[in-house]
Design a protein around this motif. Structure first.
Motif, PDB file in Angstrom:
ATOM      1  N   ALA A   1      -2.124  -2.030  -5.557  1.00 33.47           N
ATOM      2  CA  ALA A   1      -3.529  -1.657  -4.770  1.00 33.47           C
ATOM      3  C   ALA A   1      -4.482  -2.926  -4.890  1.00 33.47           C
ATOM      4  O   ALA A   1      -5.202  -3.276  -3.812  1.00 33.47           O
TER       5      ALA A   1
ATOM      6  N   GLY B   1      -1.482   3.841   2.676  1.00 30.15           N
ATOM      7  CA  GLY B   1      -0.876   4.206   1.404  1.00 30.15           C
ATOM      8  C   GLY B   1      -0.808   5.956   1.211  1.00 30.15           C
ATOM      9  O   GLY B   1       0.324   6.251   0.751  1.00 30.15           O
ATOM     10  N   LEU B   2      -1.225   6.541   2.075  1.00 36.17           N
ATOM     11  CA  LEU B   2      -1.244   7.941   2.048  1.00 36.17           C
ATOM     12  C   LEU B   2      -0.287   8.295   3.277  1.00 36.17           C
ATOM     13  O   LEU B   2       0.471   9.087   3.064  1.00 36.17           O
TER      14      LEU B   2
ATOM     15  N   SER C   1       9.307   4.046   2.518  1.00 37.92           N
ATOM     16  CA  SER C   1       7.978   3.933   2.527  1.00 37.92           C
ATOM     17  C   SER C   1       7.421   2.598   2.707  1.00 37.92           C
ATOM     18  O   SER C   1       6.425   2.339   3.488  1.00 37.92           O
TER      19      SER C   1
ATOM     20  N   LEU D   1       0.768  -1.296   0.131  1.00 42.17           N
ATOM     21  CA  LEU D   1      -0.050   0.099  -0.165  1.00 42.17           C
ATOM     22  C   LEU D   1       0.944   1.150   0.031  1.00 42.17           C
ATOM     23  O   LEU D   1       0.628   2.237  -0.804  1.00 42.17           O
TER      24      LEU D   1
ATOM     25  N   SER E   1       2.530   1.716  -3.344  1.00 39.25           N
ATOM     26  CA  SER E   1       1.280   2.171  -4.405  1.00 39.25           C
ATOM     27  C   SER E   1       1.115   3.720  -4.064  1.00 39.25           C
ATOM     28  O   SER E   1       0.939   4.518  -4.977  1.00 39.25           O
ATOM     29  N   GLY E   2       1.071   4.094  -2.840  1.00 36.07           N
ATOM     30  CA  GLY E   2       0.695   5.590  -2.431  1.00 36.07           C
ATOM     31  C   GLY E   2       1.875   6.446  -3.063  1.00 36.07           C
ATOM     32  O   GLY E   2       1.624   7.518  -3.342  1.00 36.07           O
TER      33      GLY E   2
ATOM     34  N   GLN F   1       1.368   9.356  -5.499  1.00 34.23           N
ATOM     35  CA  GLN F   1       2.049  10.711  -5.251  1.00 34.23           C
ATOM     36  C   GLN F   1       2.975  11.165  -6.474  1.00 34.23           C
ATOM     37  O   GLN F   1       2.731  12.715  -6.641  1.00 34.23           O
TER      38      GLN F   1
ATOM     39  N   SER G   1      -3.610   8.634  -2.785  1.00 39.59           N
ATOM     40  CA  SER G   1      -3.239   7.099  -2.255  1.00 39.59           C
ATOM     41  C   SER G   1      -4.143   6.231  -2.839  1.00 39.59           C
ATOM     42  O   SER G   1      -5.338   6.771  -3.333  1.00 39.59           O
ATOM     43  N   PRO G   2      -4.192   4.880  -2.631  1.00 37.71           N
ATOM     44  CA  PRO G   2      -4.917   3.980  -3.472  1.00 37.71           C
ATOM     45  C   PRO G   2      -6.591   4.089  -2.859  1.00 37.71           C
ATOM     46  O   PRO G   2      -7.401   4.006  -3.437  1.00 37.71           O
TER      47      PRO G   2
END
Lengths: 333, 247
Positions: free
Chosen positions: A244, A258-259, A280, A56, A59-60, A64, A73-74
């Protein structure tokens, strides 16, 4: 508090080890090392939380960069909901036509369906949020978020509609899955798929770090300094959507990891994407393992909260803070 | 350096550039002027290889600019947009170092560019935390860090957010680049900036090249009045628009 790349990664690595220890010691039977027949469930859940959290987060991070949007984010952009709809549609069709997920479809079918749902959602949101062709300025962050909210609501409505079409037993599974949960006994092939994707995404992010740095410029300026923007974006687009989708297939939609994870890593390691990709992934794994450990200790009387509820409660205020800070930045520009 | 031959460009189904034929040689400093939507930005973006031509050719050192790989092009052309964007929370120094992406890290060049554009005091501050004028100077510094002396700078309204003093200082740095064997093409709205920066002017009218010549030949009150629809006076350093007398 910024530590720099090496020290920051070490801090995050240590935090992950602490979170893993916490999750292994905490469970439905209380705090302490579990019996031999329980251990494998805790290990499996911990591994699943690590893989999903890292996937996640990557992916985020990719979203971004792809959208030049710190709010991406997803979950916020609706990818999780889109993937969820695709996953549930596959489950529904399997039930409706008696195909059986372990037979004709195998584990891959819901993952493929979730991936398609995720990529279609990302494509729609990107299209709506982007400015007309030829304008090299960034897409408006708020427009992207609003598009994500609306597309997410539509996908969520579709998932709810599918729920009403299945028998009560399956419906219960659907509802539990939609809240986001780390399974104690995840399908091994799916767990391995998510873990491999998370590792591959982290390696890709580290490998492409300098290109991701330069891609933070406007389109024209990024191309001018030498970035092959189109293949880079296509790669990020596909990878972010696939990551995601795989997490949704394994754990359902889980909000805000993810954010928050890329932002947490940025605060510790700085903005360069080569160390940030590793940071991350570590931060995402740490957050989700810690959240899954924390939920073992929280029982509101009706059983333990799903981990997706916990991450939403914790991540929502952080999202609002980011929204406010980016609004301030736009106002200053 | 760059040759354009009968270039036509369409955007969103509309013809934006028509029959542009011109060239830029080492030592040239060119200002592109014209009314809004005349095609000025499209022209510099086409020269940079960002936009495919409908018909015609844009050649960089004898090779089609659009077919060059971005890394190859980055060694010969630097582009500065009207509104610099740095989406990640980089420092000013890190944002300038992005210019070296395709060409290898070079701290000395980055330091020199920071000094050249007077950014030493804010070099370690976040790019988002400095003024828009400083951001624009940082974008110019990034372009200077990116390319060598004998290369081409394509600038889209590079002084839009700068005060008069900063404009004069940056124009001097850009003139030095052309004088050192490089070339500069800049979209400008302000005629004073055009005369301060350029030795040559292109005037675009509805996507066509209405004039291509020295600033002295092209920037006359009579010709400007024809193109812009307002009156001009002859000032000591070039024509001055009679903005105060417009009804």
């Amino acid at each position: 508090m910024k530590f720099g790349p090496q020290a920051g990664a070490a801090v995050l690595g240590a935090a992950l080890l602490v979170a893993i220890a916490g999750r292994l010691f905490l469970g439905s039977t209380g705090f302490g090392w579990p019996d031999a027949d329980i251990v494998r469930y805790r290990v499996a859940a911990t591994a699943a939380a690590c893989a999903v959290g890292a996937a996640l987060a990557i992916s985020g991070l990719f979203l971004q960069v792809l959208l030049r949007n710190p709010l991406a984010s997803p979950f916020v952009l609706g990818l999780s909901s889109g993937a969820g709809f695709g996953y549930m549609l596959a489950m529904y069709l399997a039930w409706r036509f008696g195909l059986g997920l372990d037979g004709f479809f195998g584990v891959a079918a819901p993952v493929v369906a979730a991936t398609l749902g995720s990529l279609v959602t990302l494509g729609v949101v990107w299209r709506i949020g982007s400015r007309p062709a030829g304008d090299s300025a960034v897409a408006d962050p708020v427009t992207l978020v609003l598009a994500g909210v609306v597309v997410s609501a539509i996908a969520g409505a579709g998932s709810t509609a599918l729920q009403s079409l299945v028998p009560a037993g399956l419906r219960g599974d659907f509802v539990a899955w939609m809240m986001g949960r780390i399974p104690d006994a995840p399908p091994v092939s799916l767990l391995v798929t998510v873990a491999v994707l998370a590792l591959a995404g982290t390696a890709l992010g580290a490998l492409l770090g300098p290109a991701l740095d330069a891609a933070s410029l406007s389109d024209d300026e990024a191309i001018s300094v030498g970035v092959a923007l189109r293949p880079l974006r296509t790669g990020l687009f596909v990878f972010a959507g696939t990551l995601a989708a795989a997490t949704v297939a394994l754990a359902g939609p889980i909000a805000f990891v993810g954010l928050v994870a890329p932002h947490a890593a940025r605060m510790l390691l700085g903005a360069r994407h080569r160390p940030l990709a590793v940071g991350s992934a570590l931060a995402g794994a740490t957050l989700l393992v810690a959240a899954d450990a924390a939920r073992q200790a929280v029982d509101l009387g009706g059983g333990r909260l799903p981990v997706g509820v916990l991450t939403a409660i914790a991540g929502g205020p952080i999202f609002l803070w980011l929204l406010r800070s980016t609004a301030g930045r736009r106002g200053a520009a | 350096m760059i040759e354009l031959t009968d270039v036509h460009v369409d955007l969103a189904g509309r013809r934006v550039l028509s029959g542009i034929t011109t060239s830029v040689r080492a030592g040239d400093s060119v200002a592109i002027i014209g009314r809004n939507a005349a095609g000025k930005t499209t022209l510099v973006r086409t020269m940079a290889g960002f936009i495919a031509v409908r018909t015609g050719r844009v050649m960089l050192d004898g090779r089609s600019v659009a077919e060059l790989a971005p890394r190859v092009r980055a060694a010969r052309i630097a582009f500065v947009a009207q509104r610099p964007v740095v989406a990640a929370p980089f420092s000013v120094r890190e944002s300038i170092a992005l210019g070296r992406y395709a060409r290898g890290a070079d701290a000395k060049r980055v330091d020199a560019a920071i000094e050249r554009f007077g950014l030493a005091e804010c070099a370690e501050r976040p790019f988002h935390g400095i003024s828009v004028g400083q951001q624009q100077r940082a974008a110019l510094a990034r372009a200077f860090a990116q390319v060598d002396a004998r290369s081409i700078l394509l600038l889209d309204e590079p002084f839009a957010a700068l005060d008069l003093g900063e404009t004069a200082r940056c124009a001097a740095r850009i003139r030095e680049h052309a004088a050192g064997g490089g070339a500069v093409v800049a979209v400008l709205h302000d005629l004073a900036q055009a005369t301060a920066l350029a030795s040559r002017v292109w005037v675009l009218v509805d996507g066509r090249m209405a004039a291509d010549g020295s600033t002295r030949e092209v920037l006359t009150p009579g010709r400007l009045a024809h193109w812009f629809g307002i009156d001009f006076d002859e000032g000591p350093h070039g024509p001055v628009a009679r903005l105060h007398s417009f009804p």
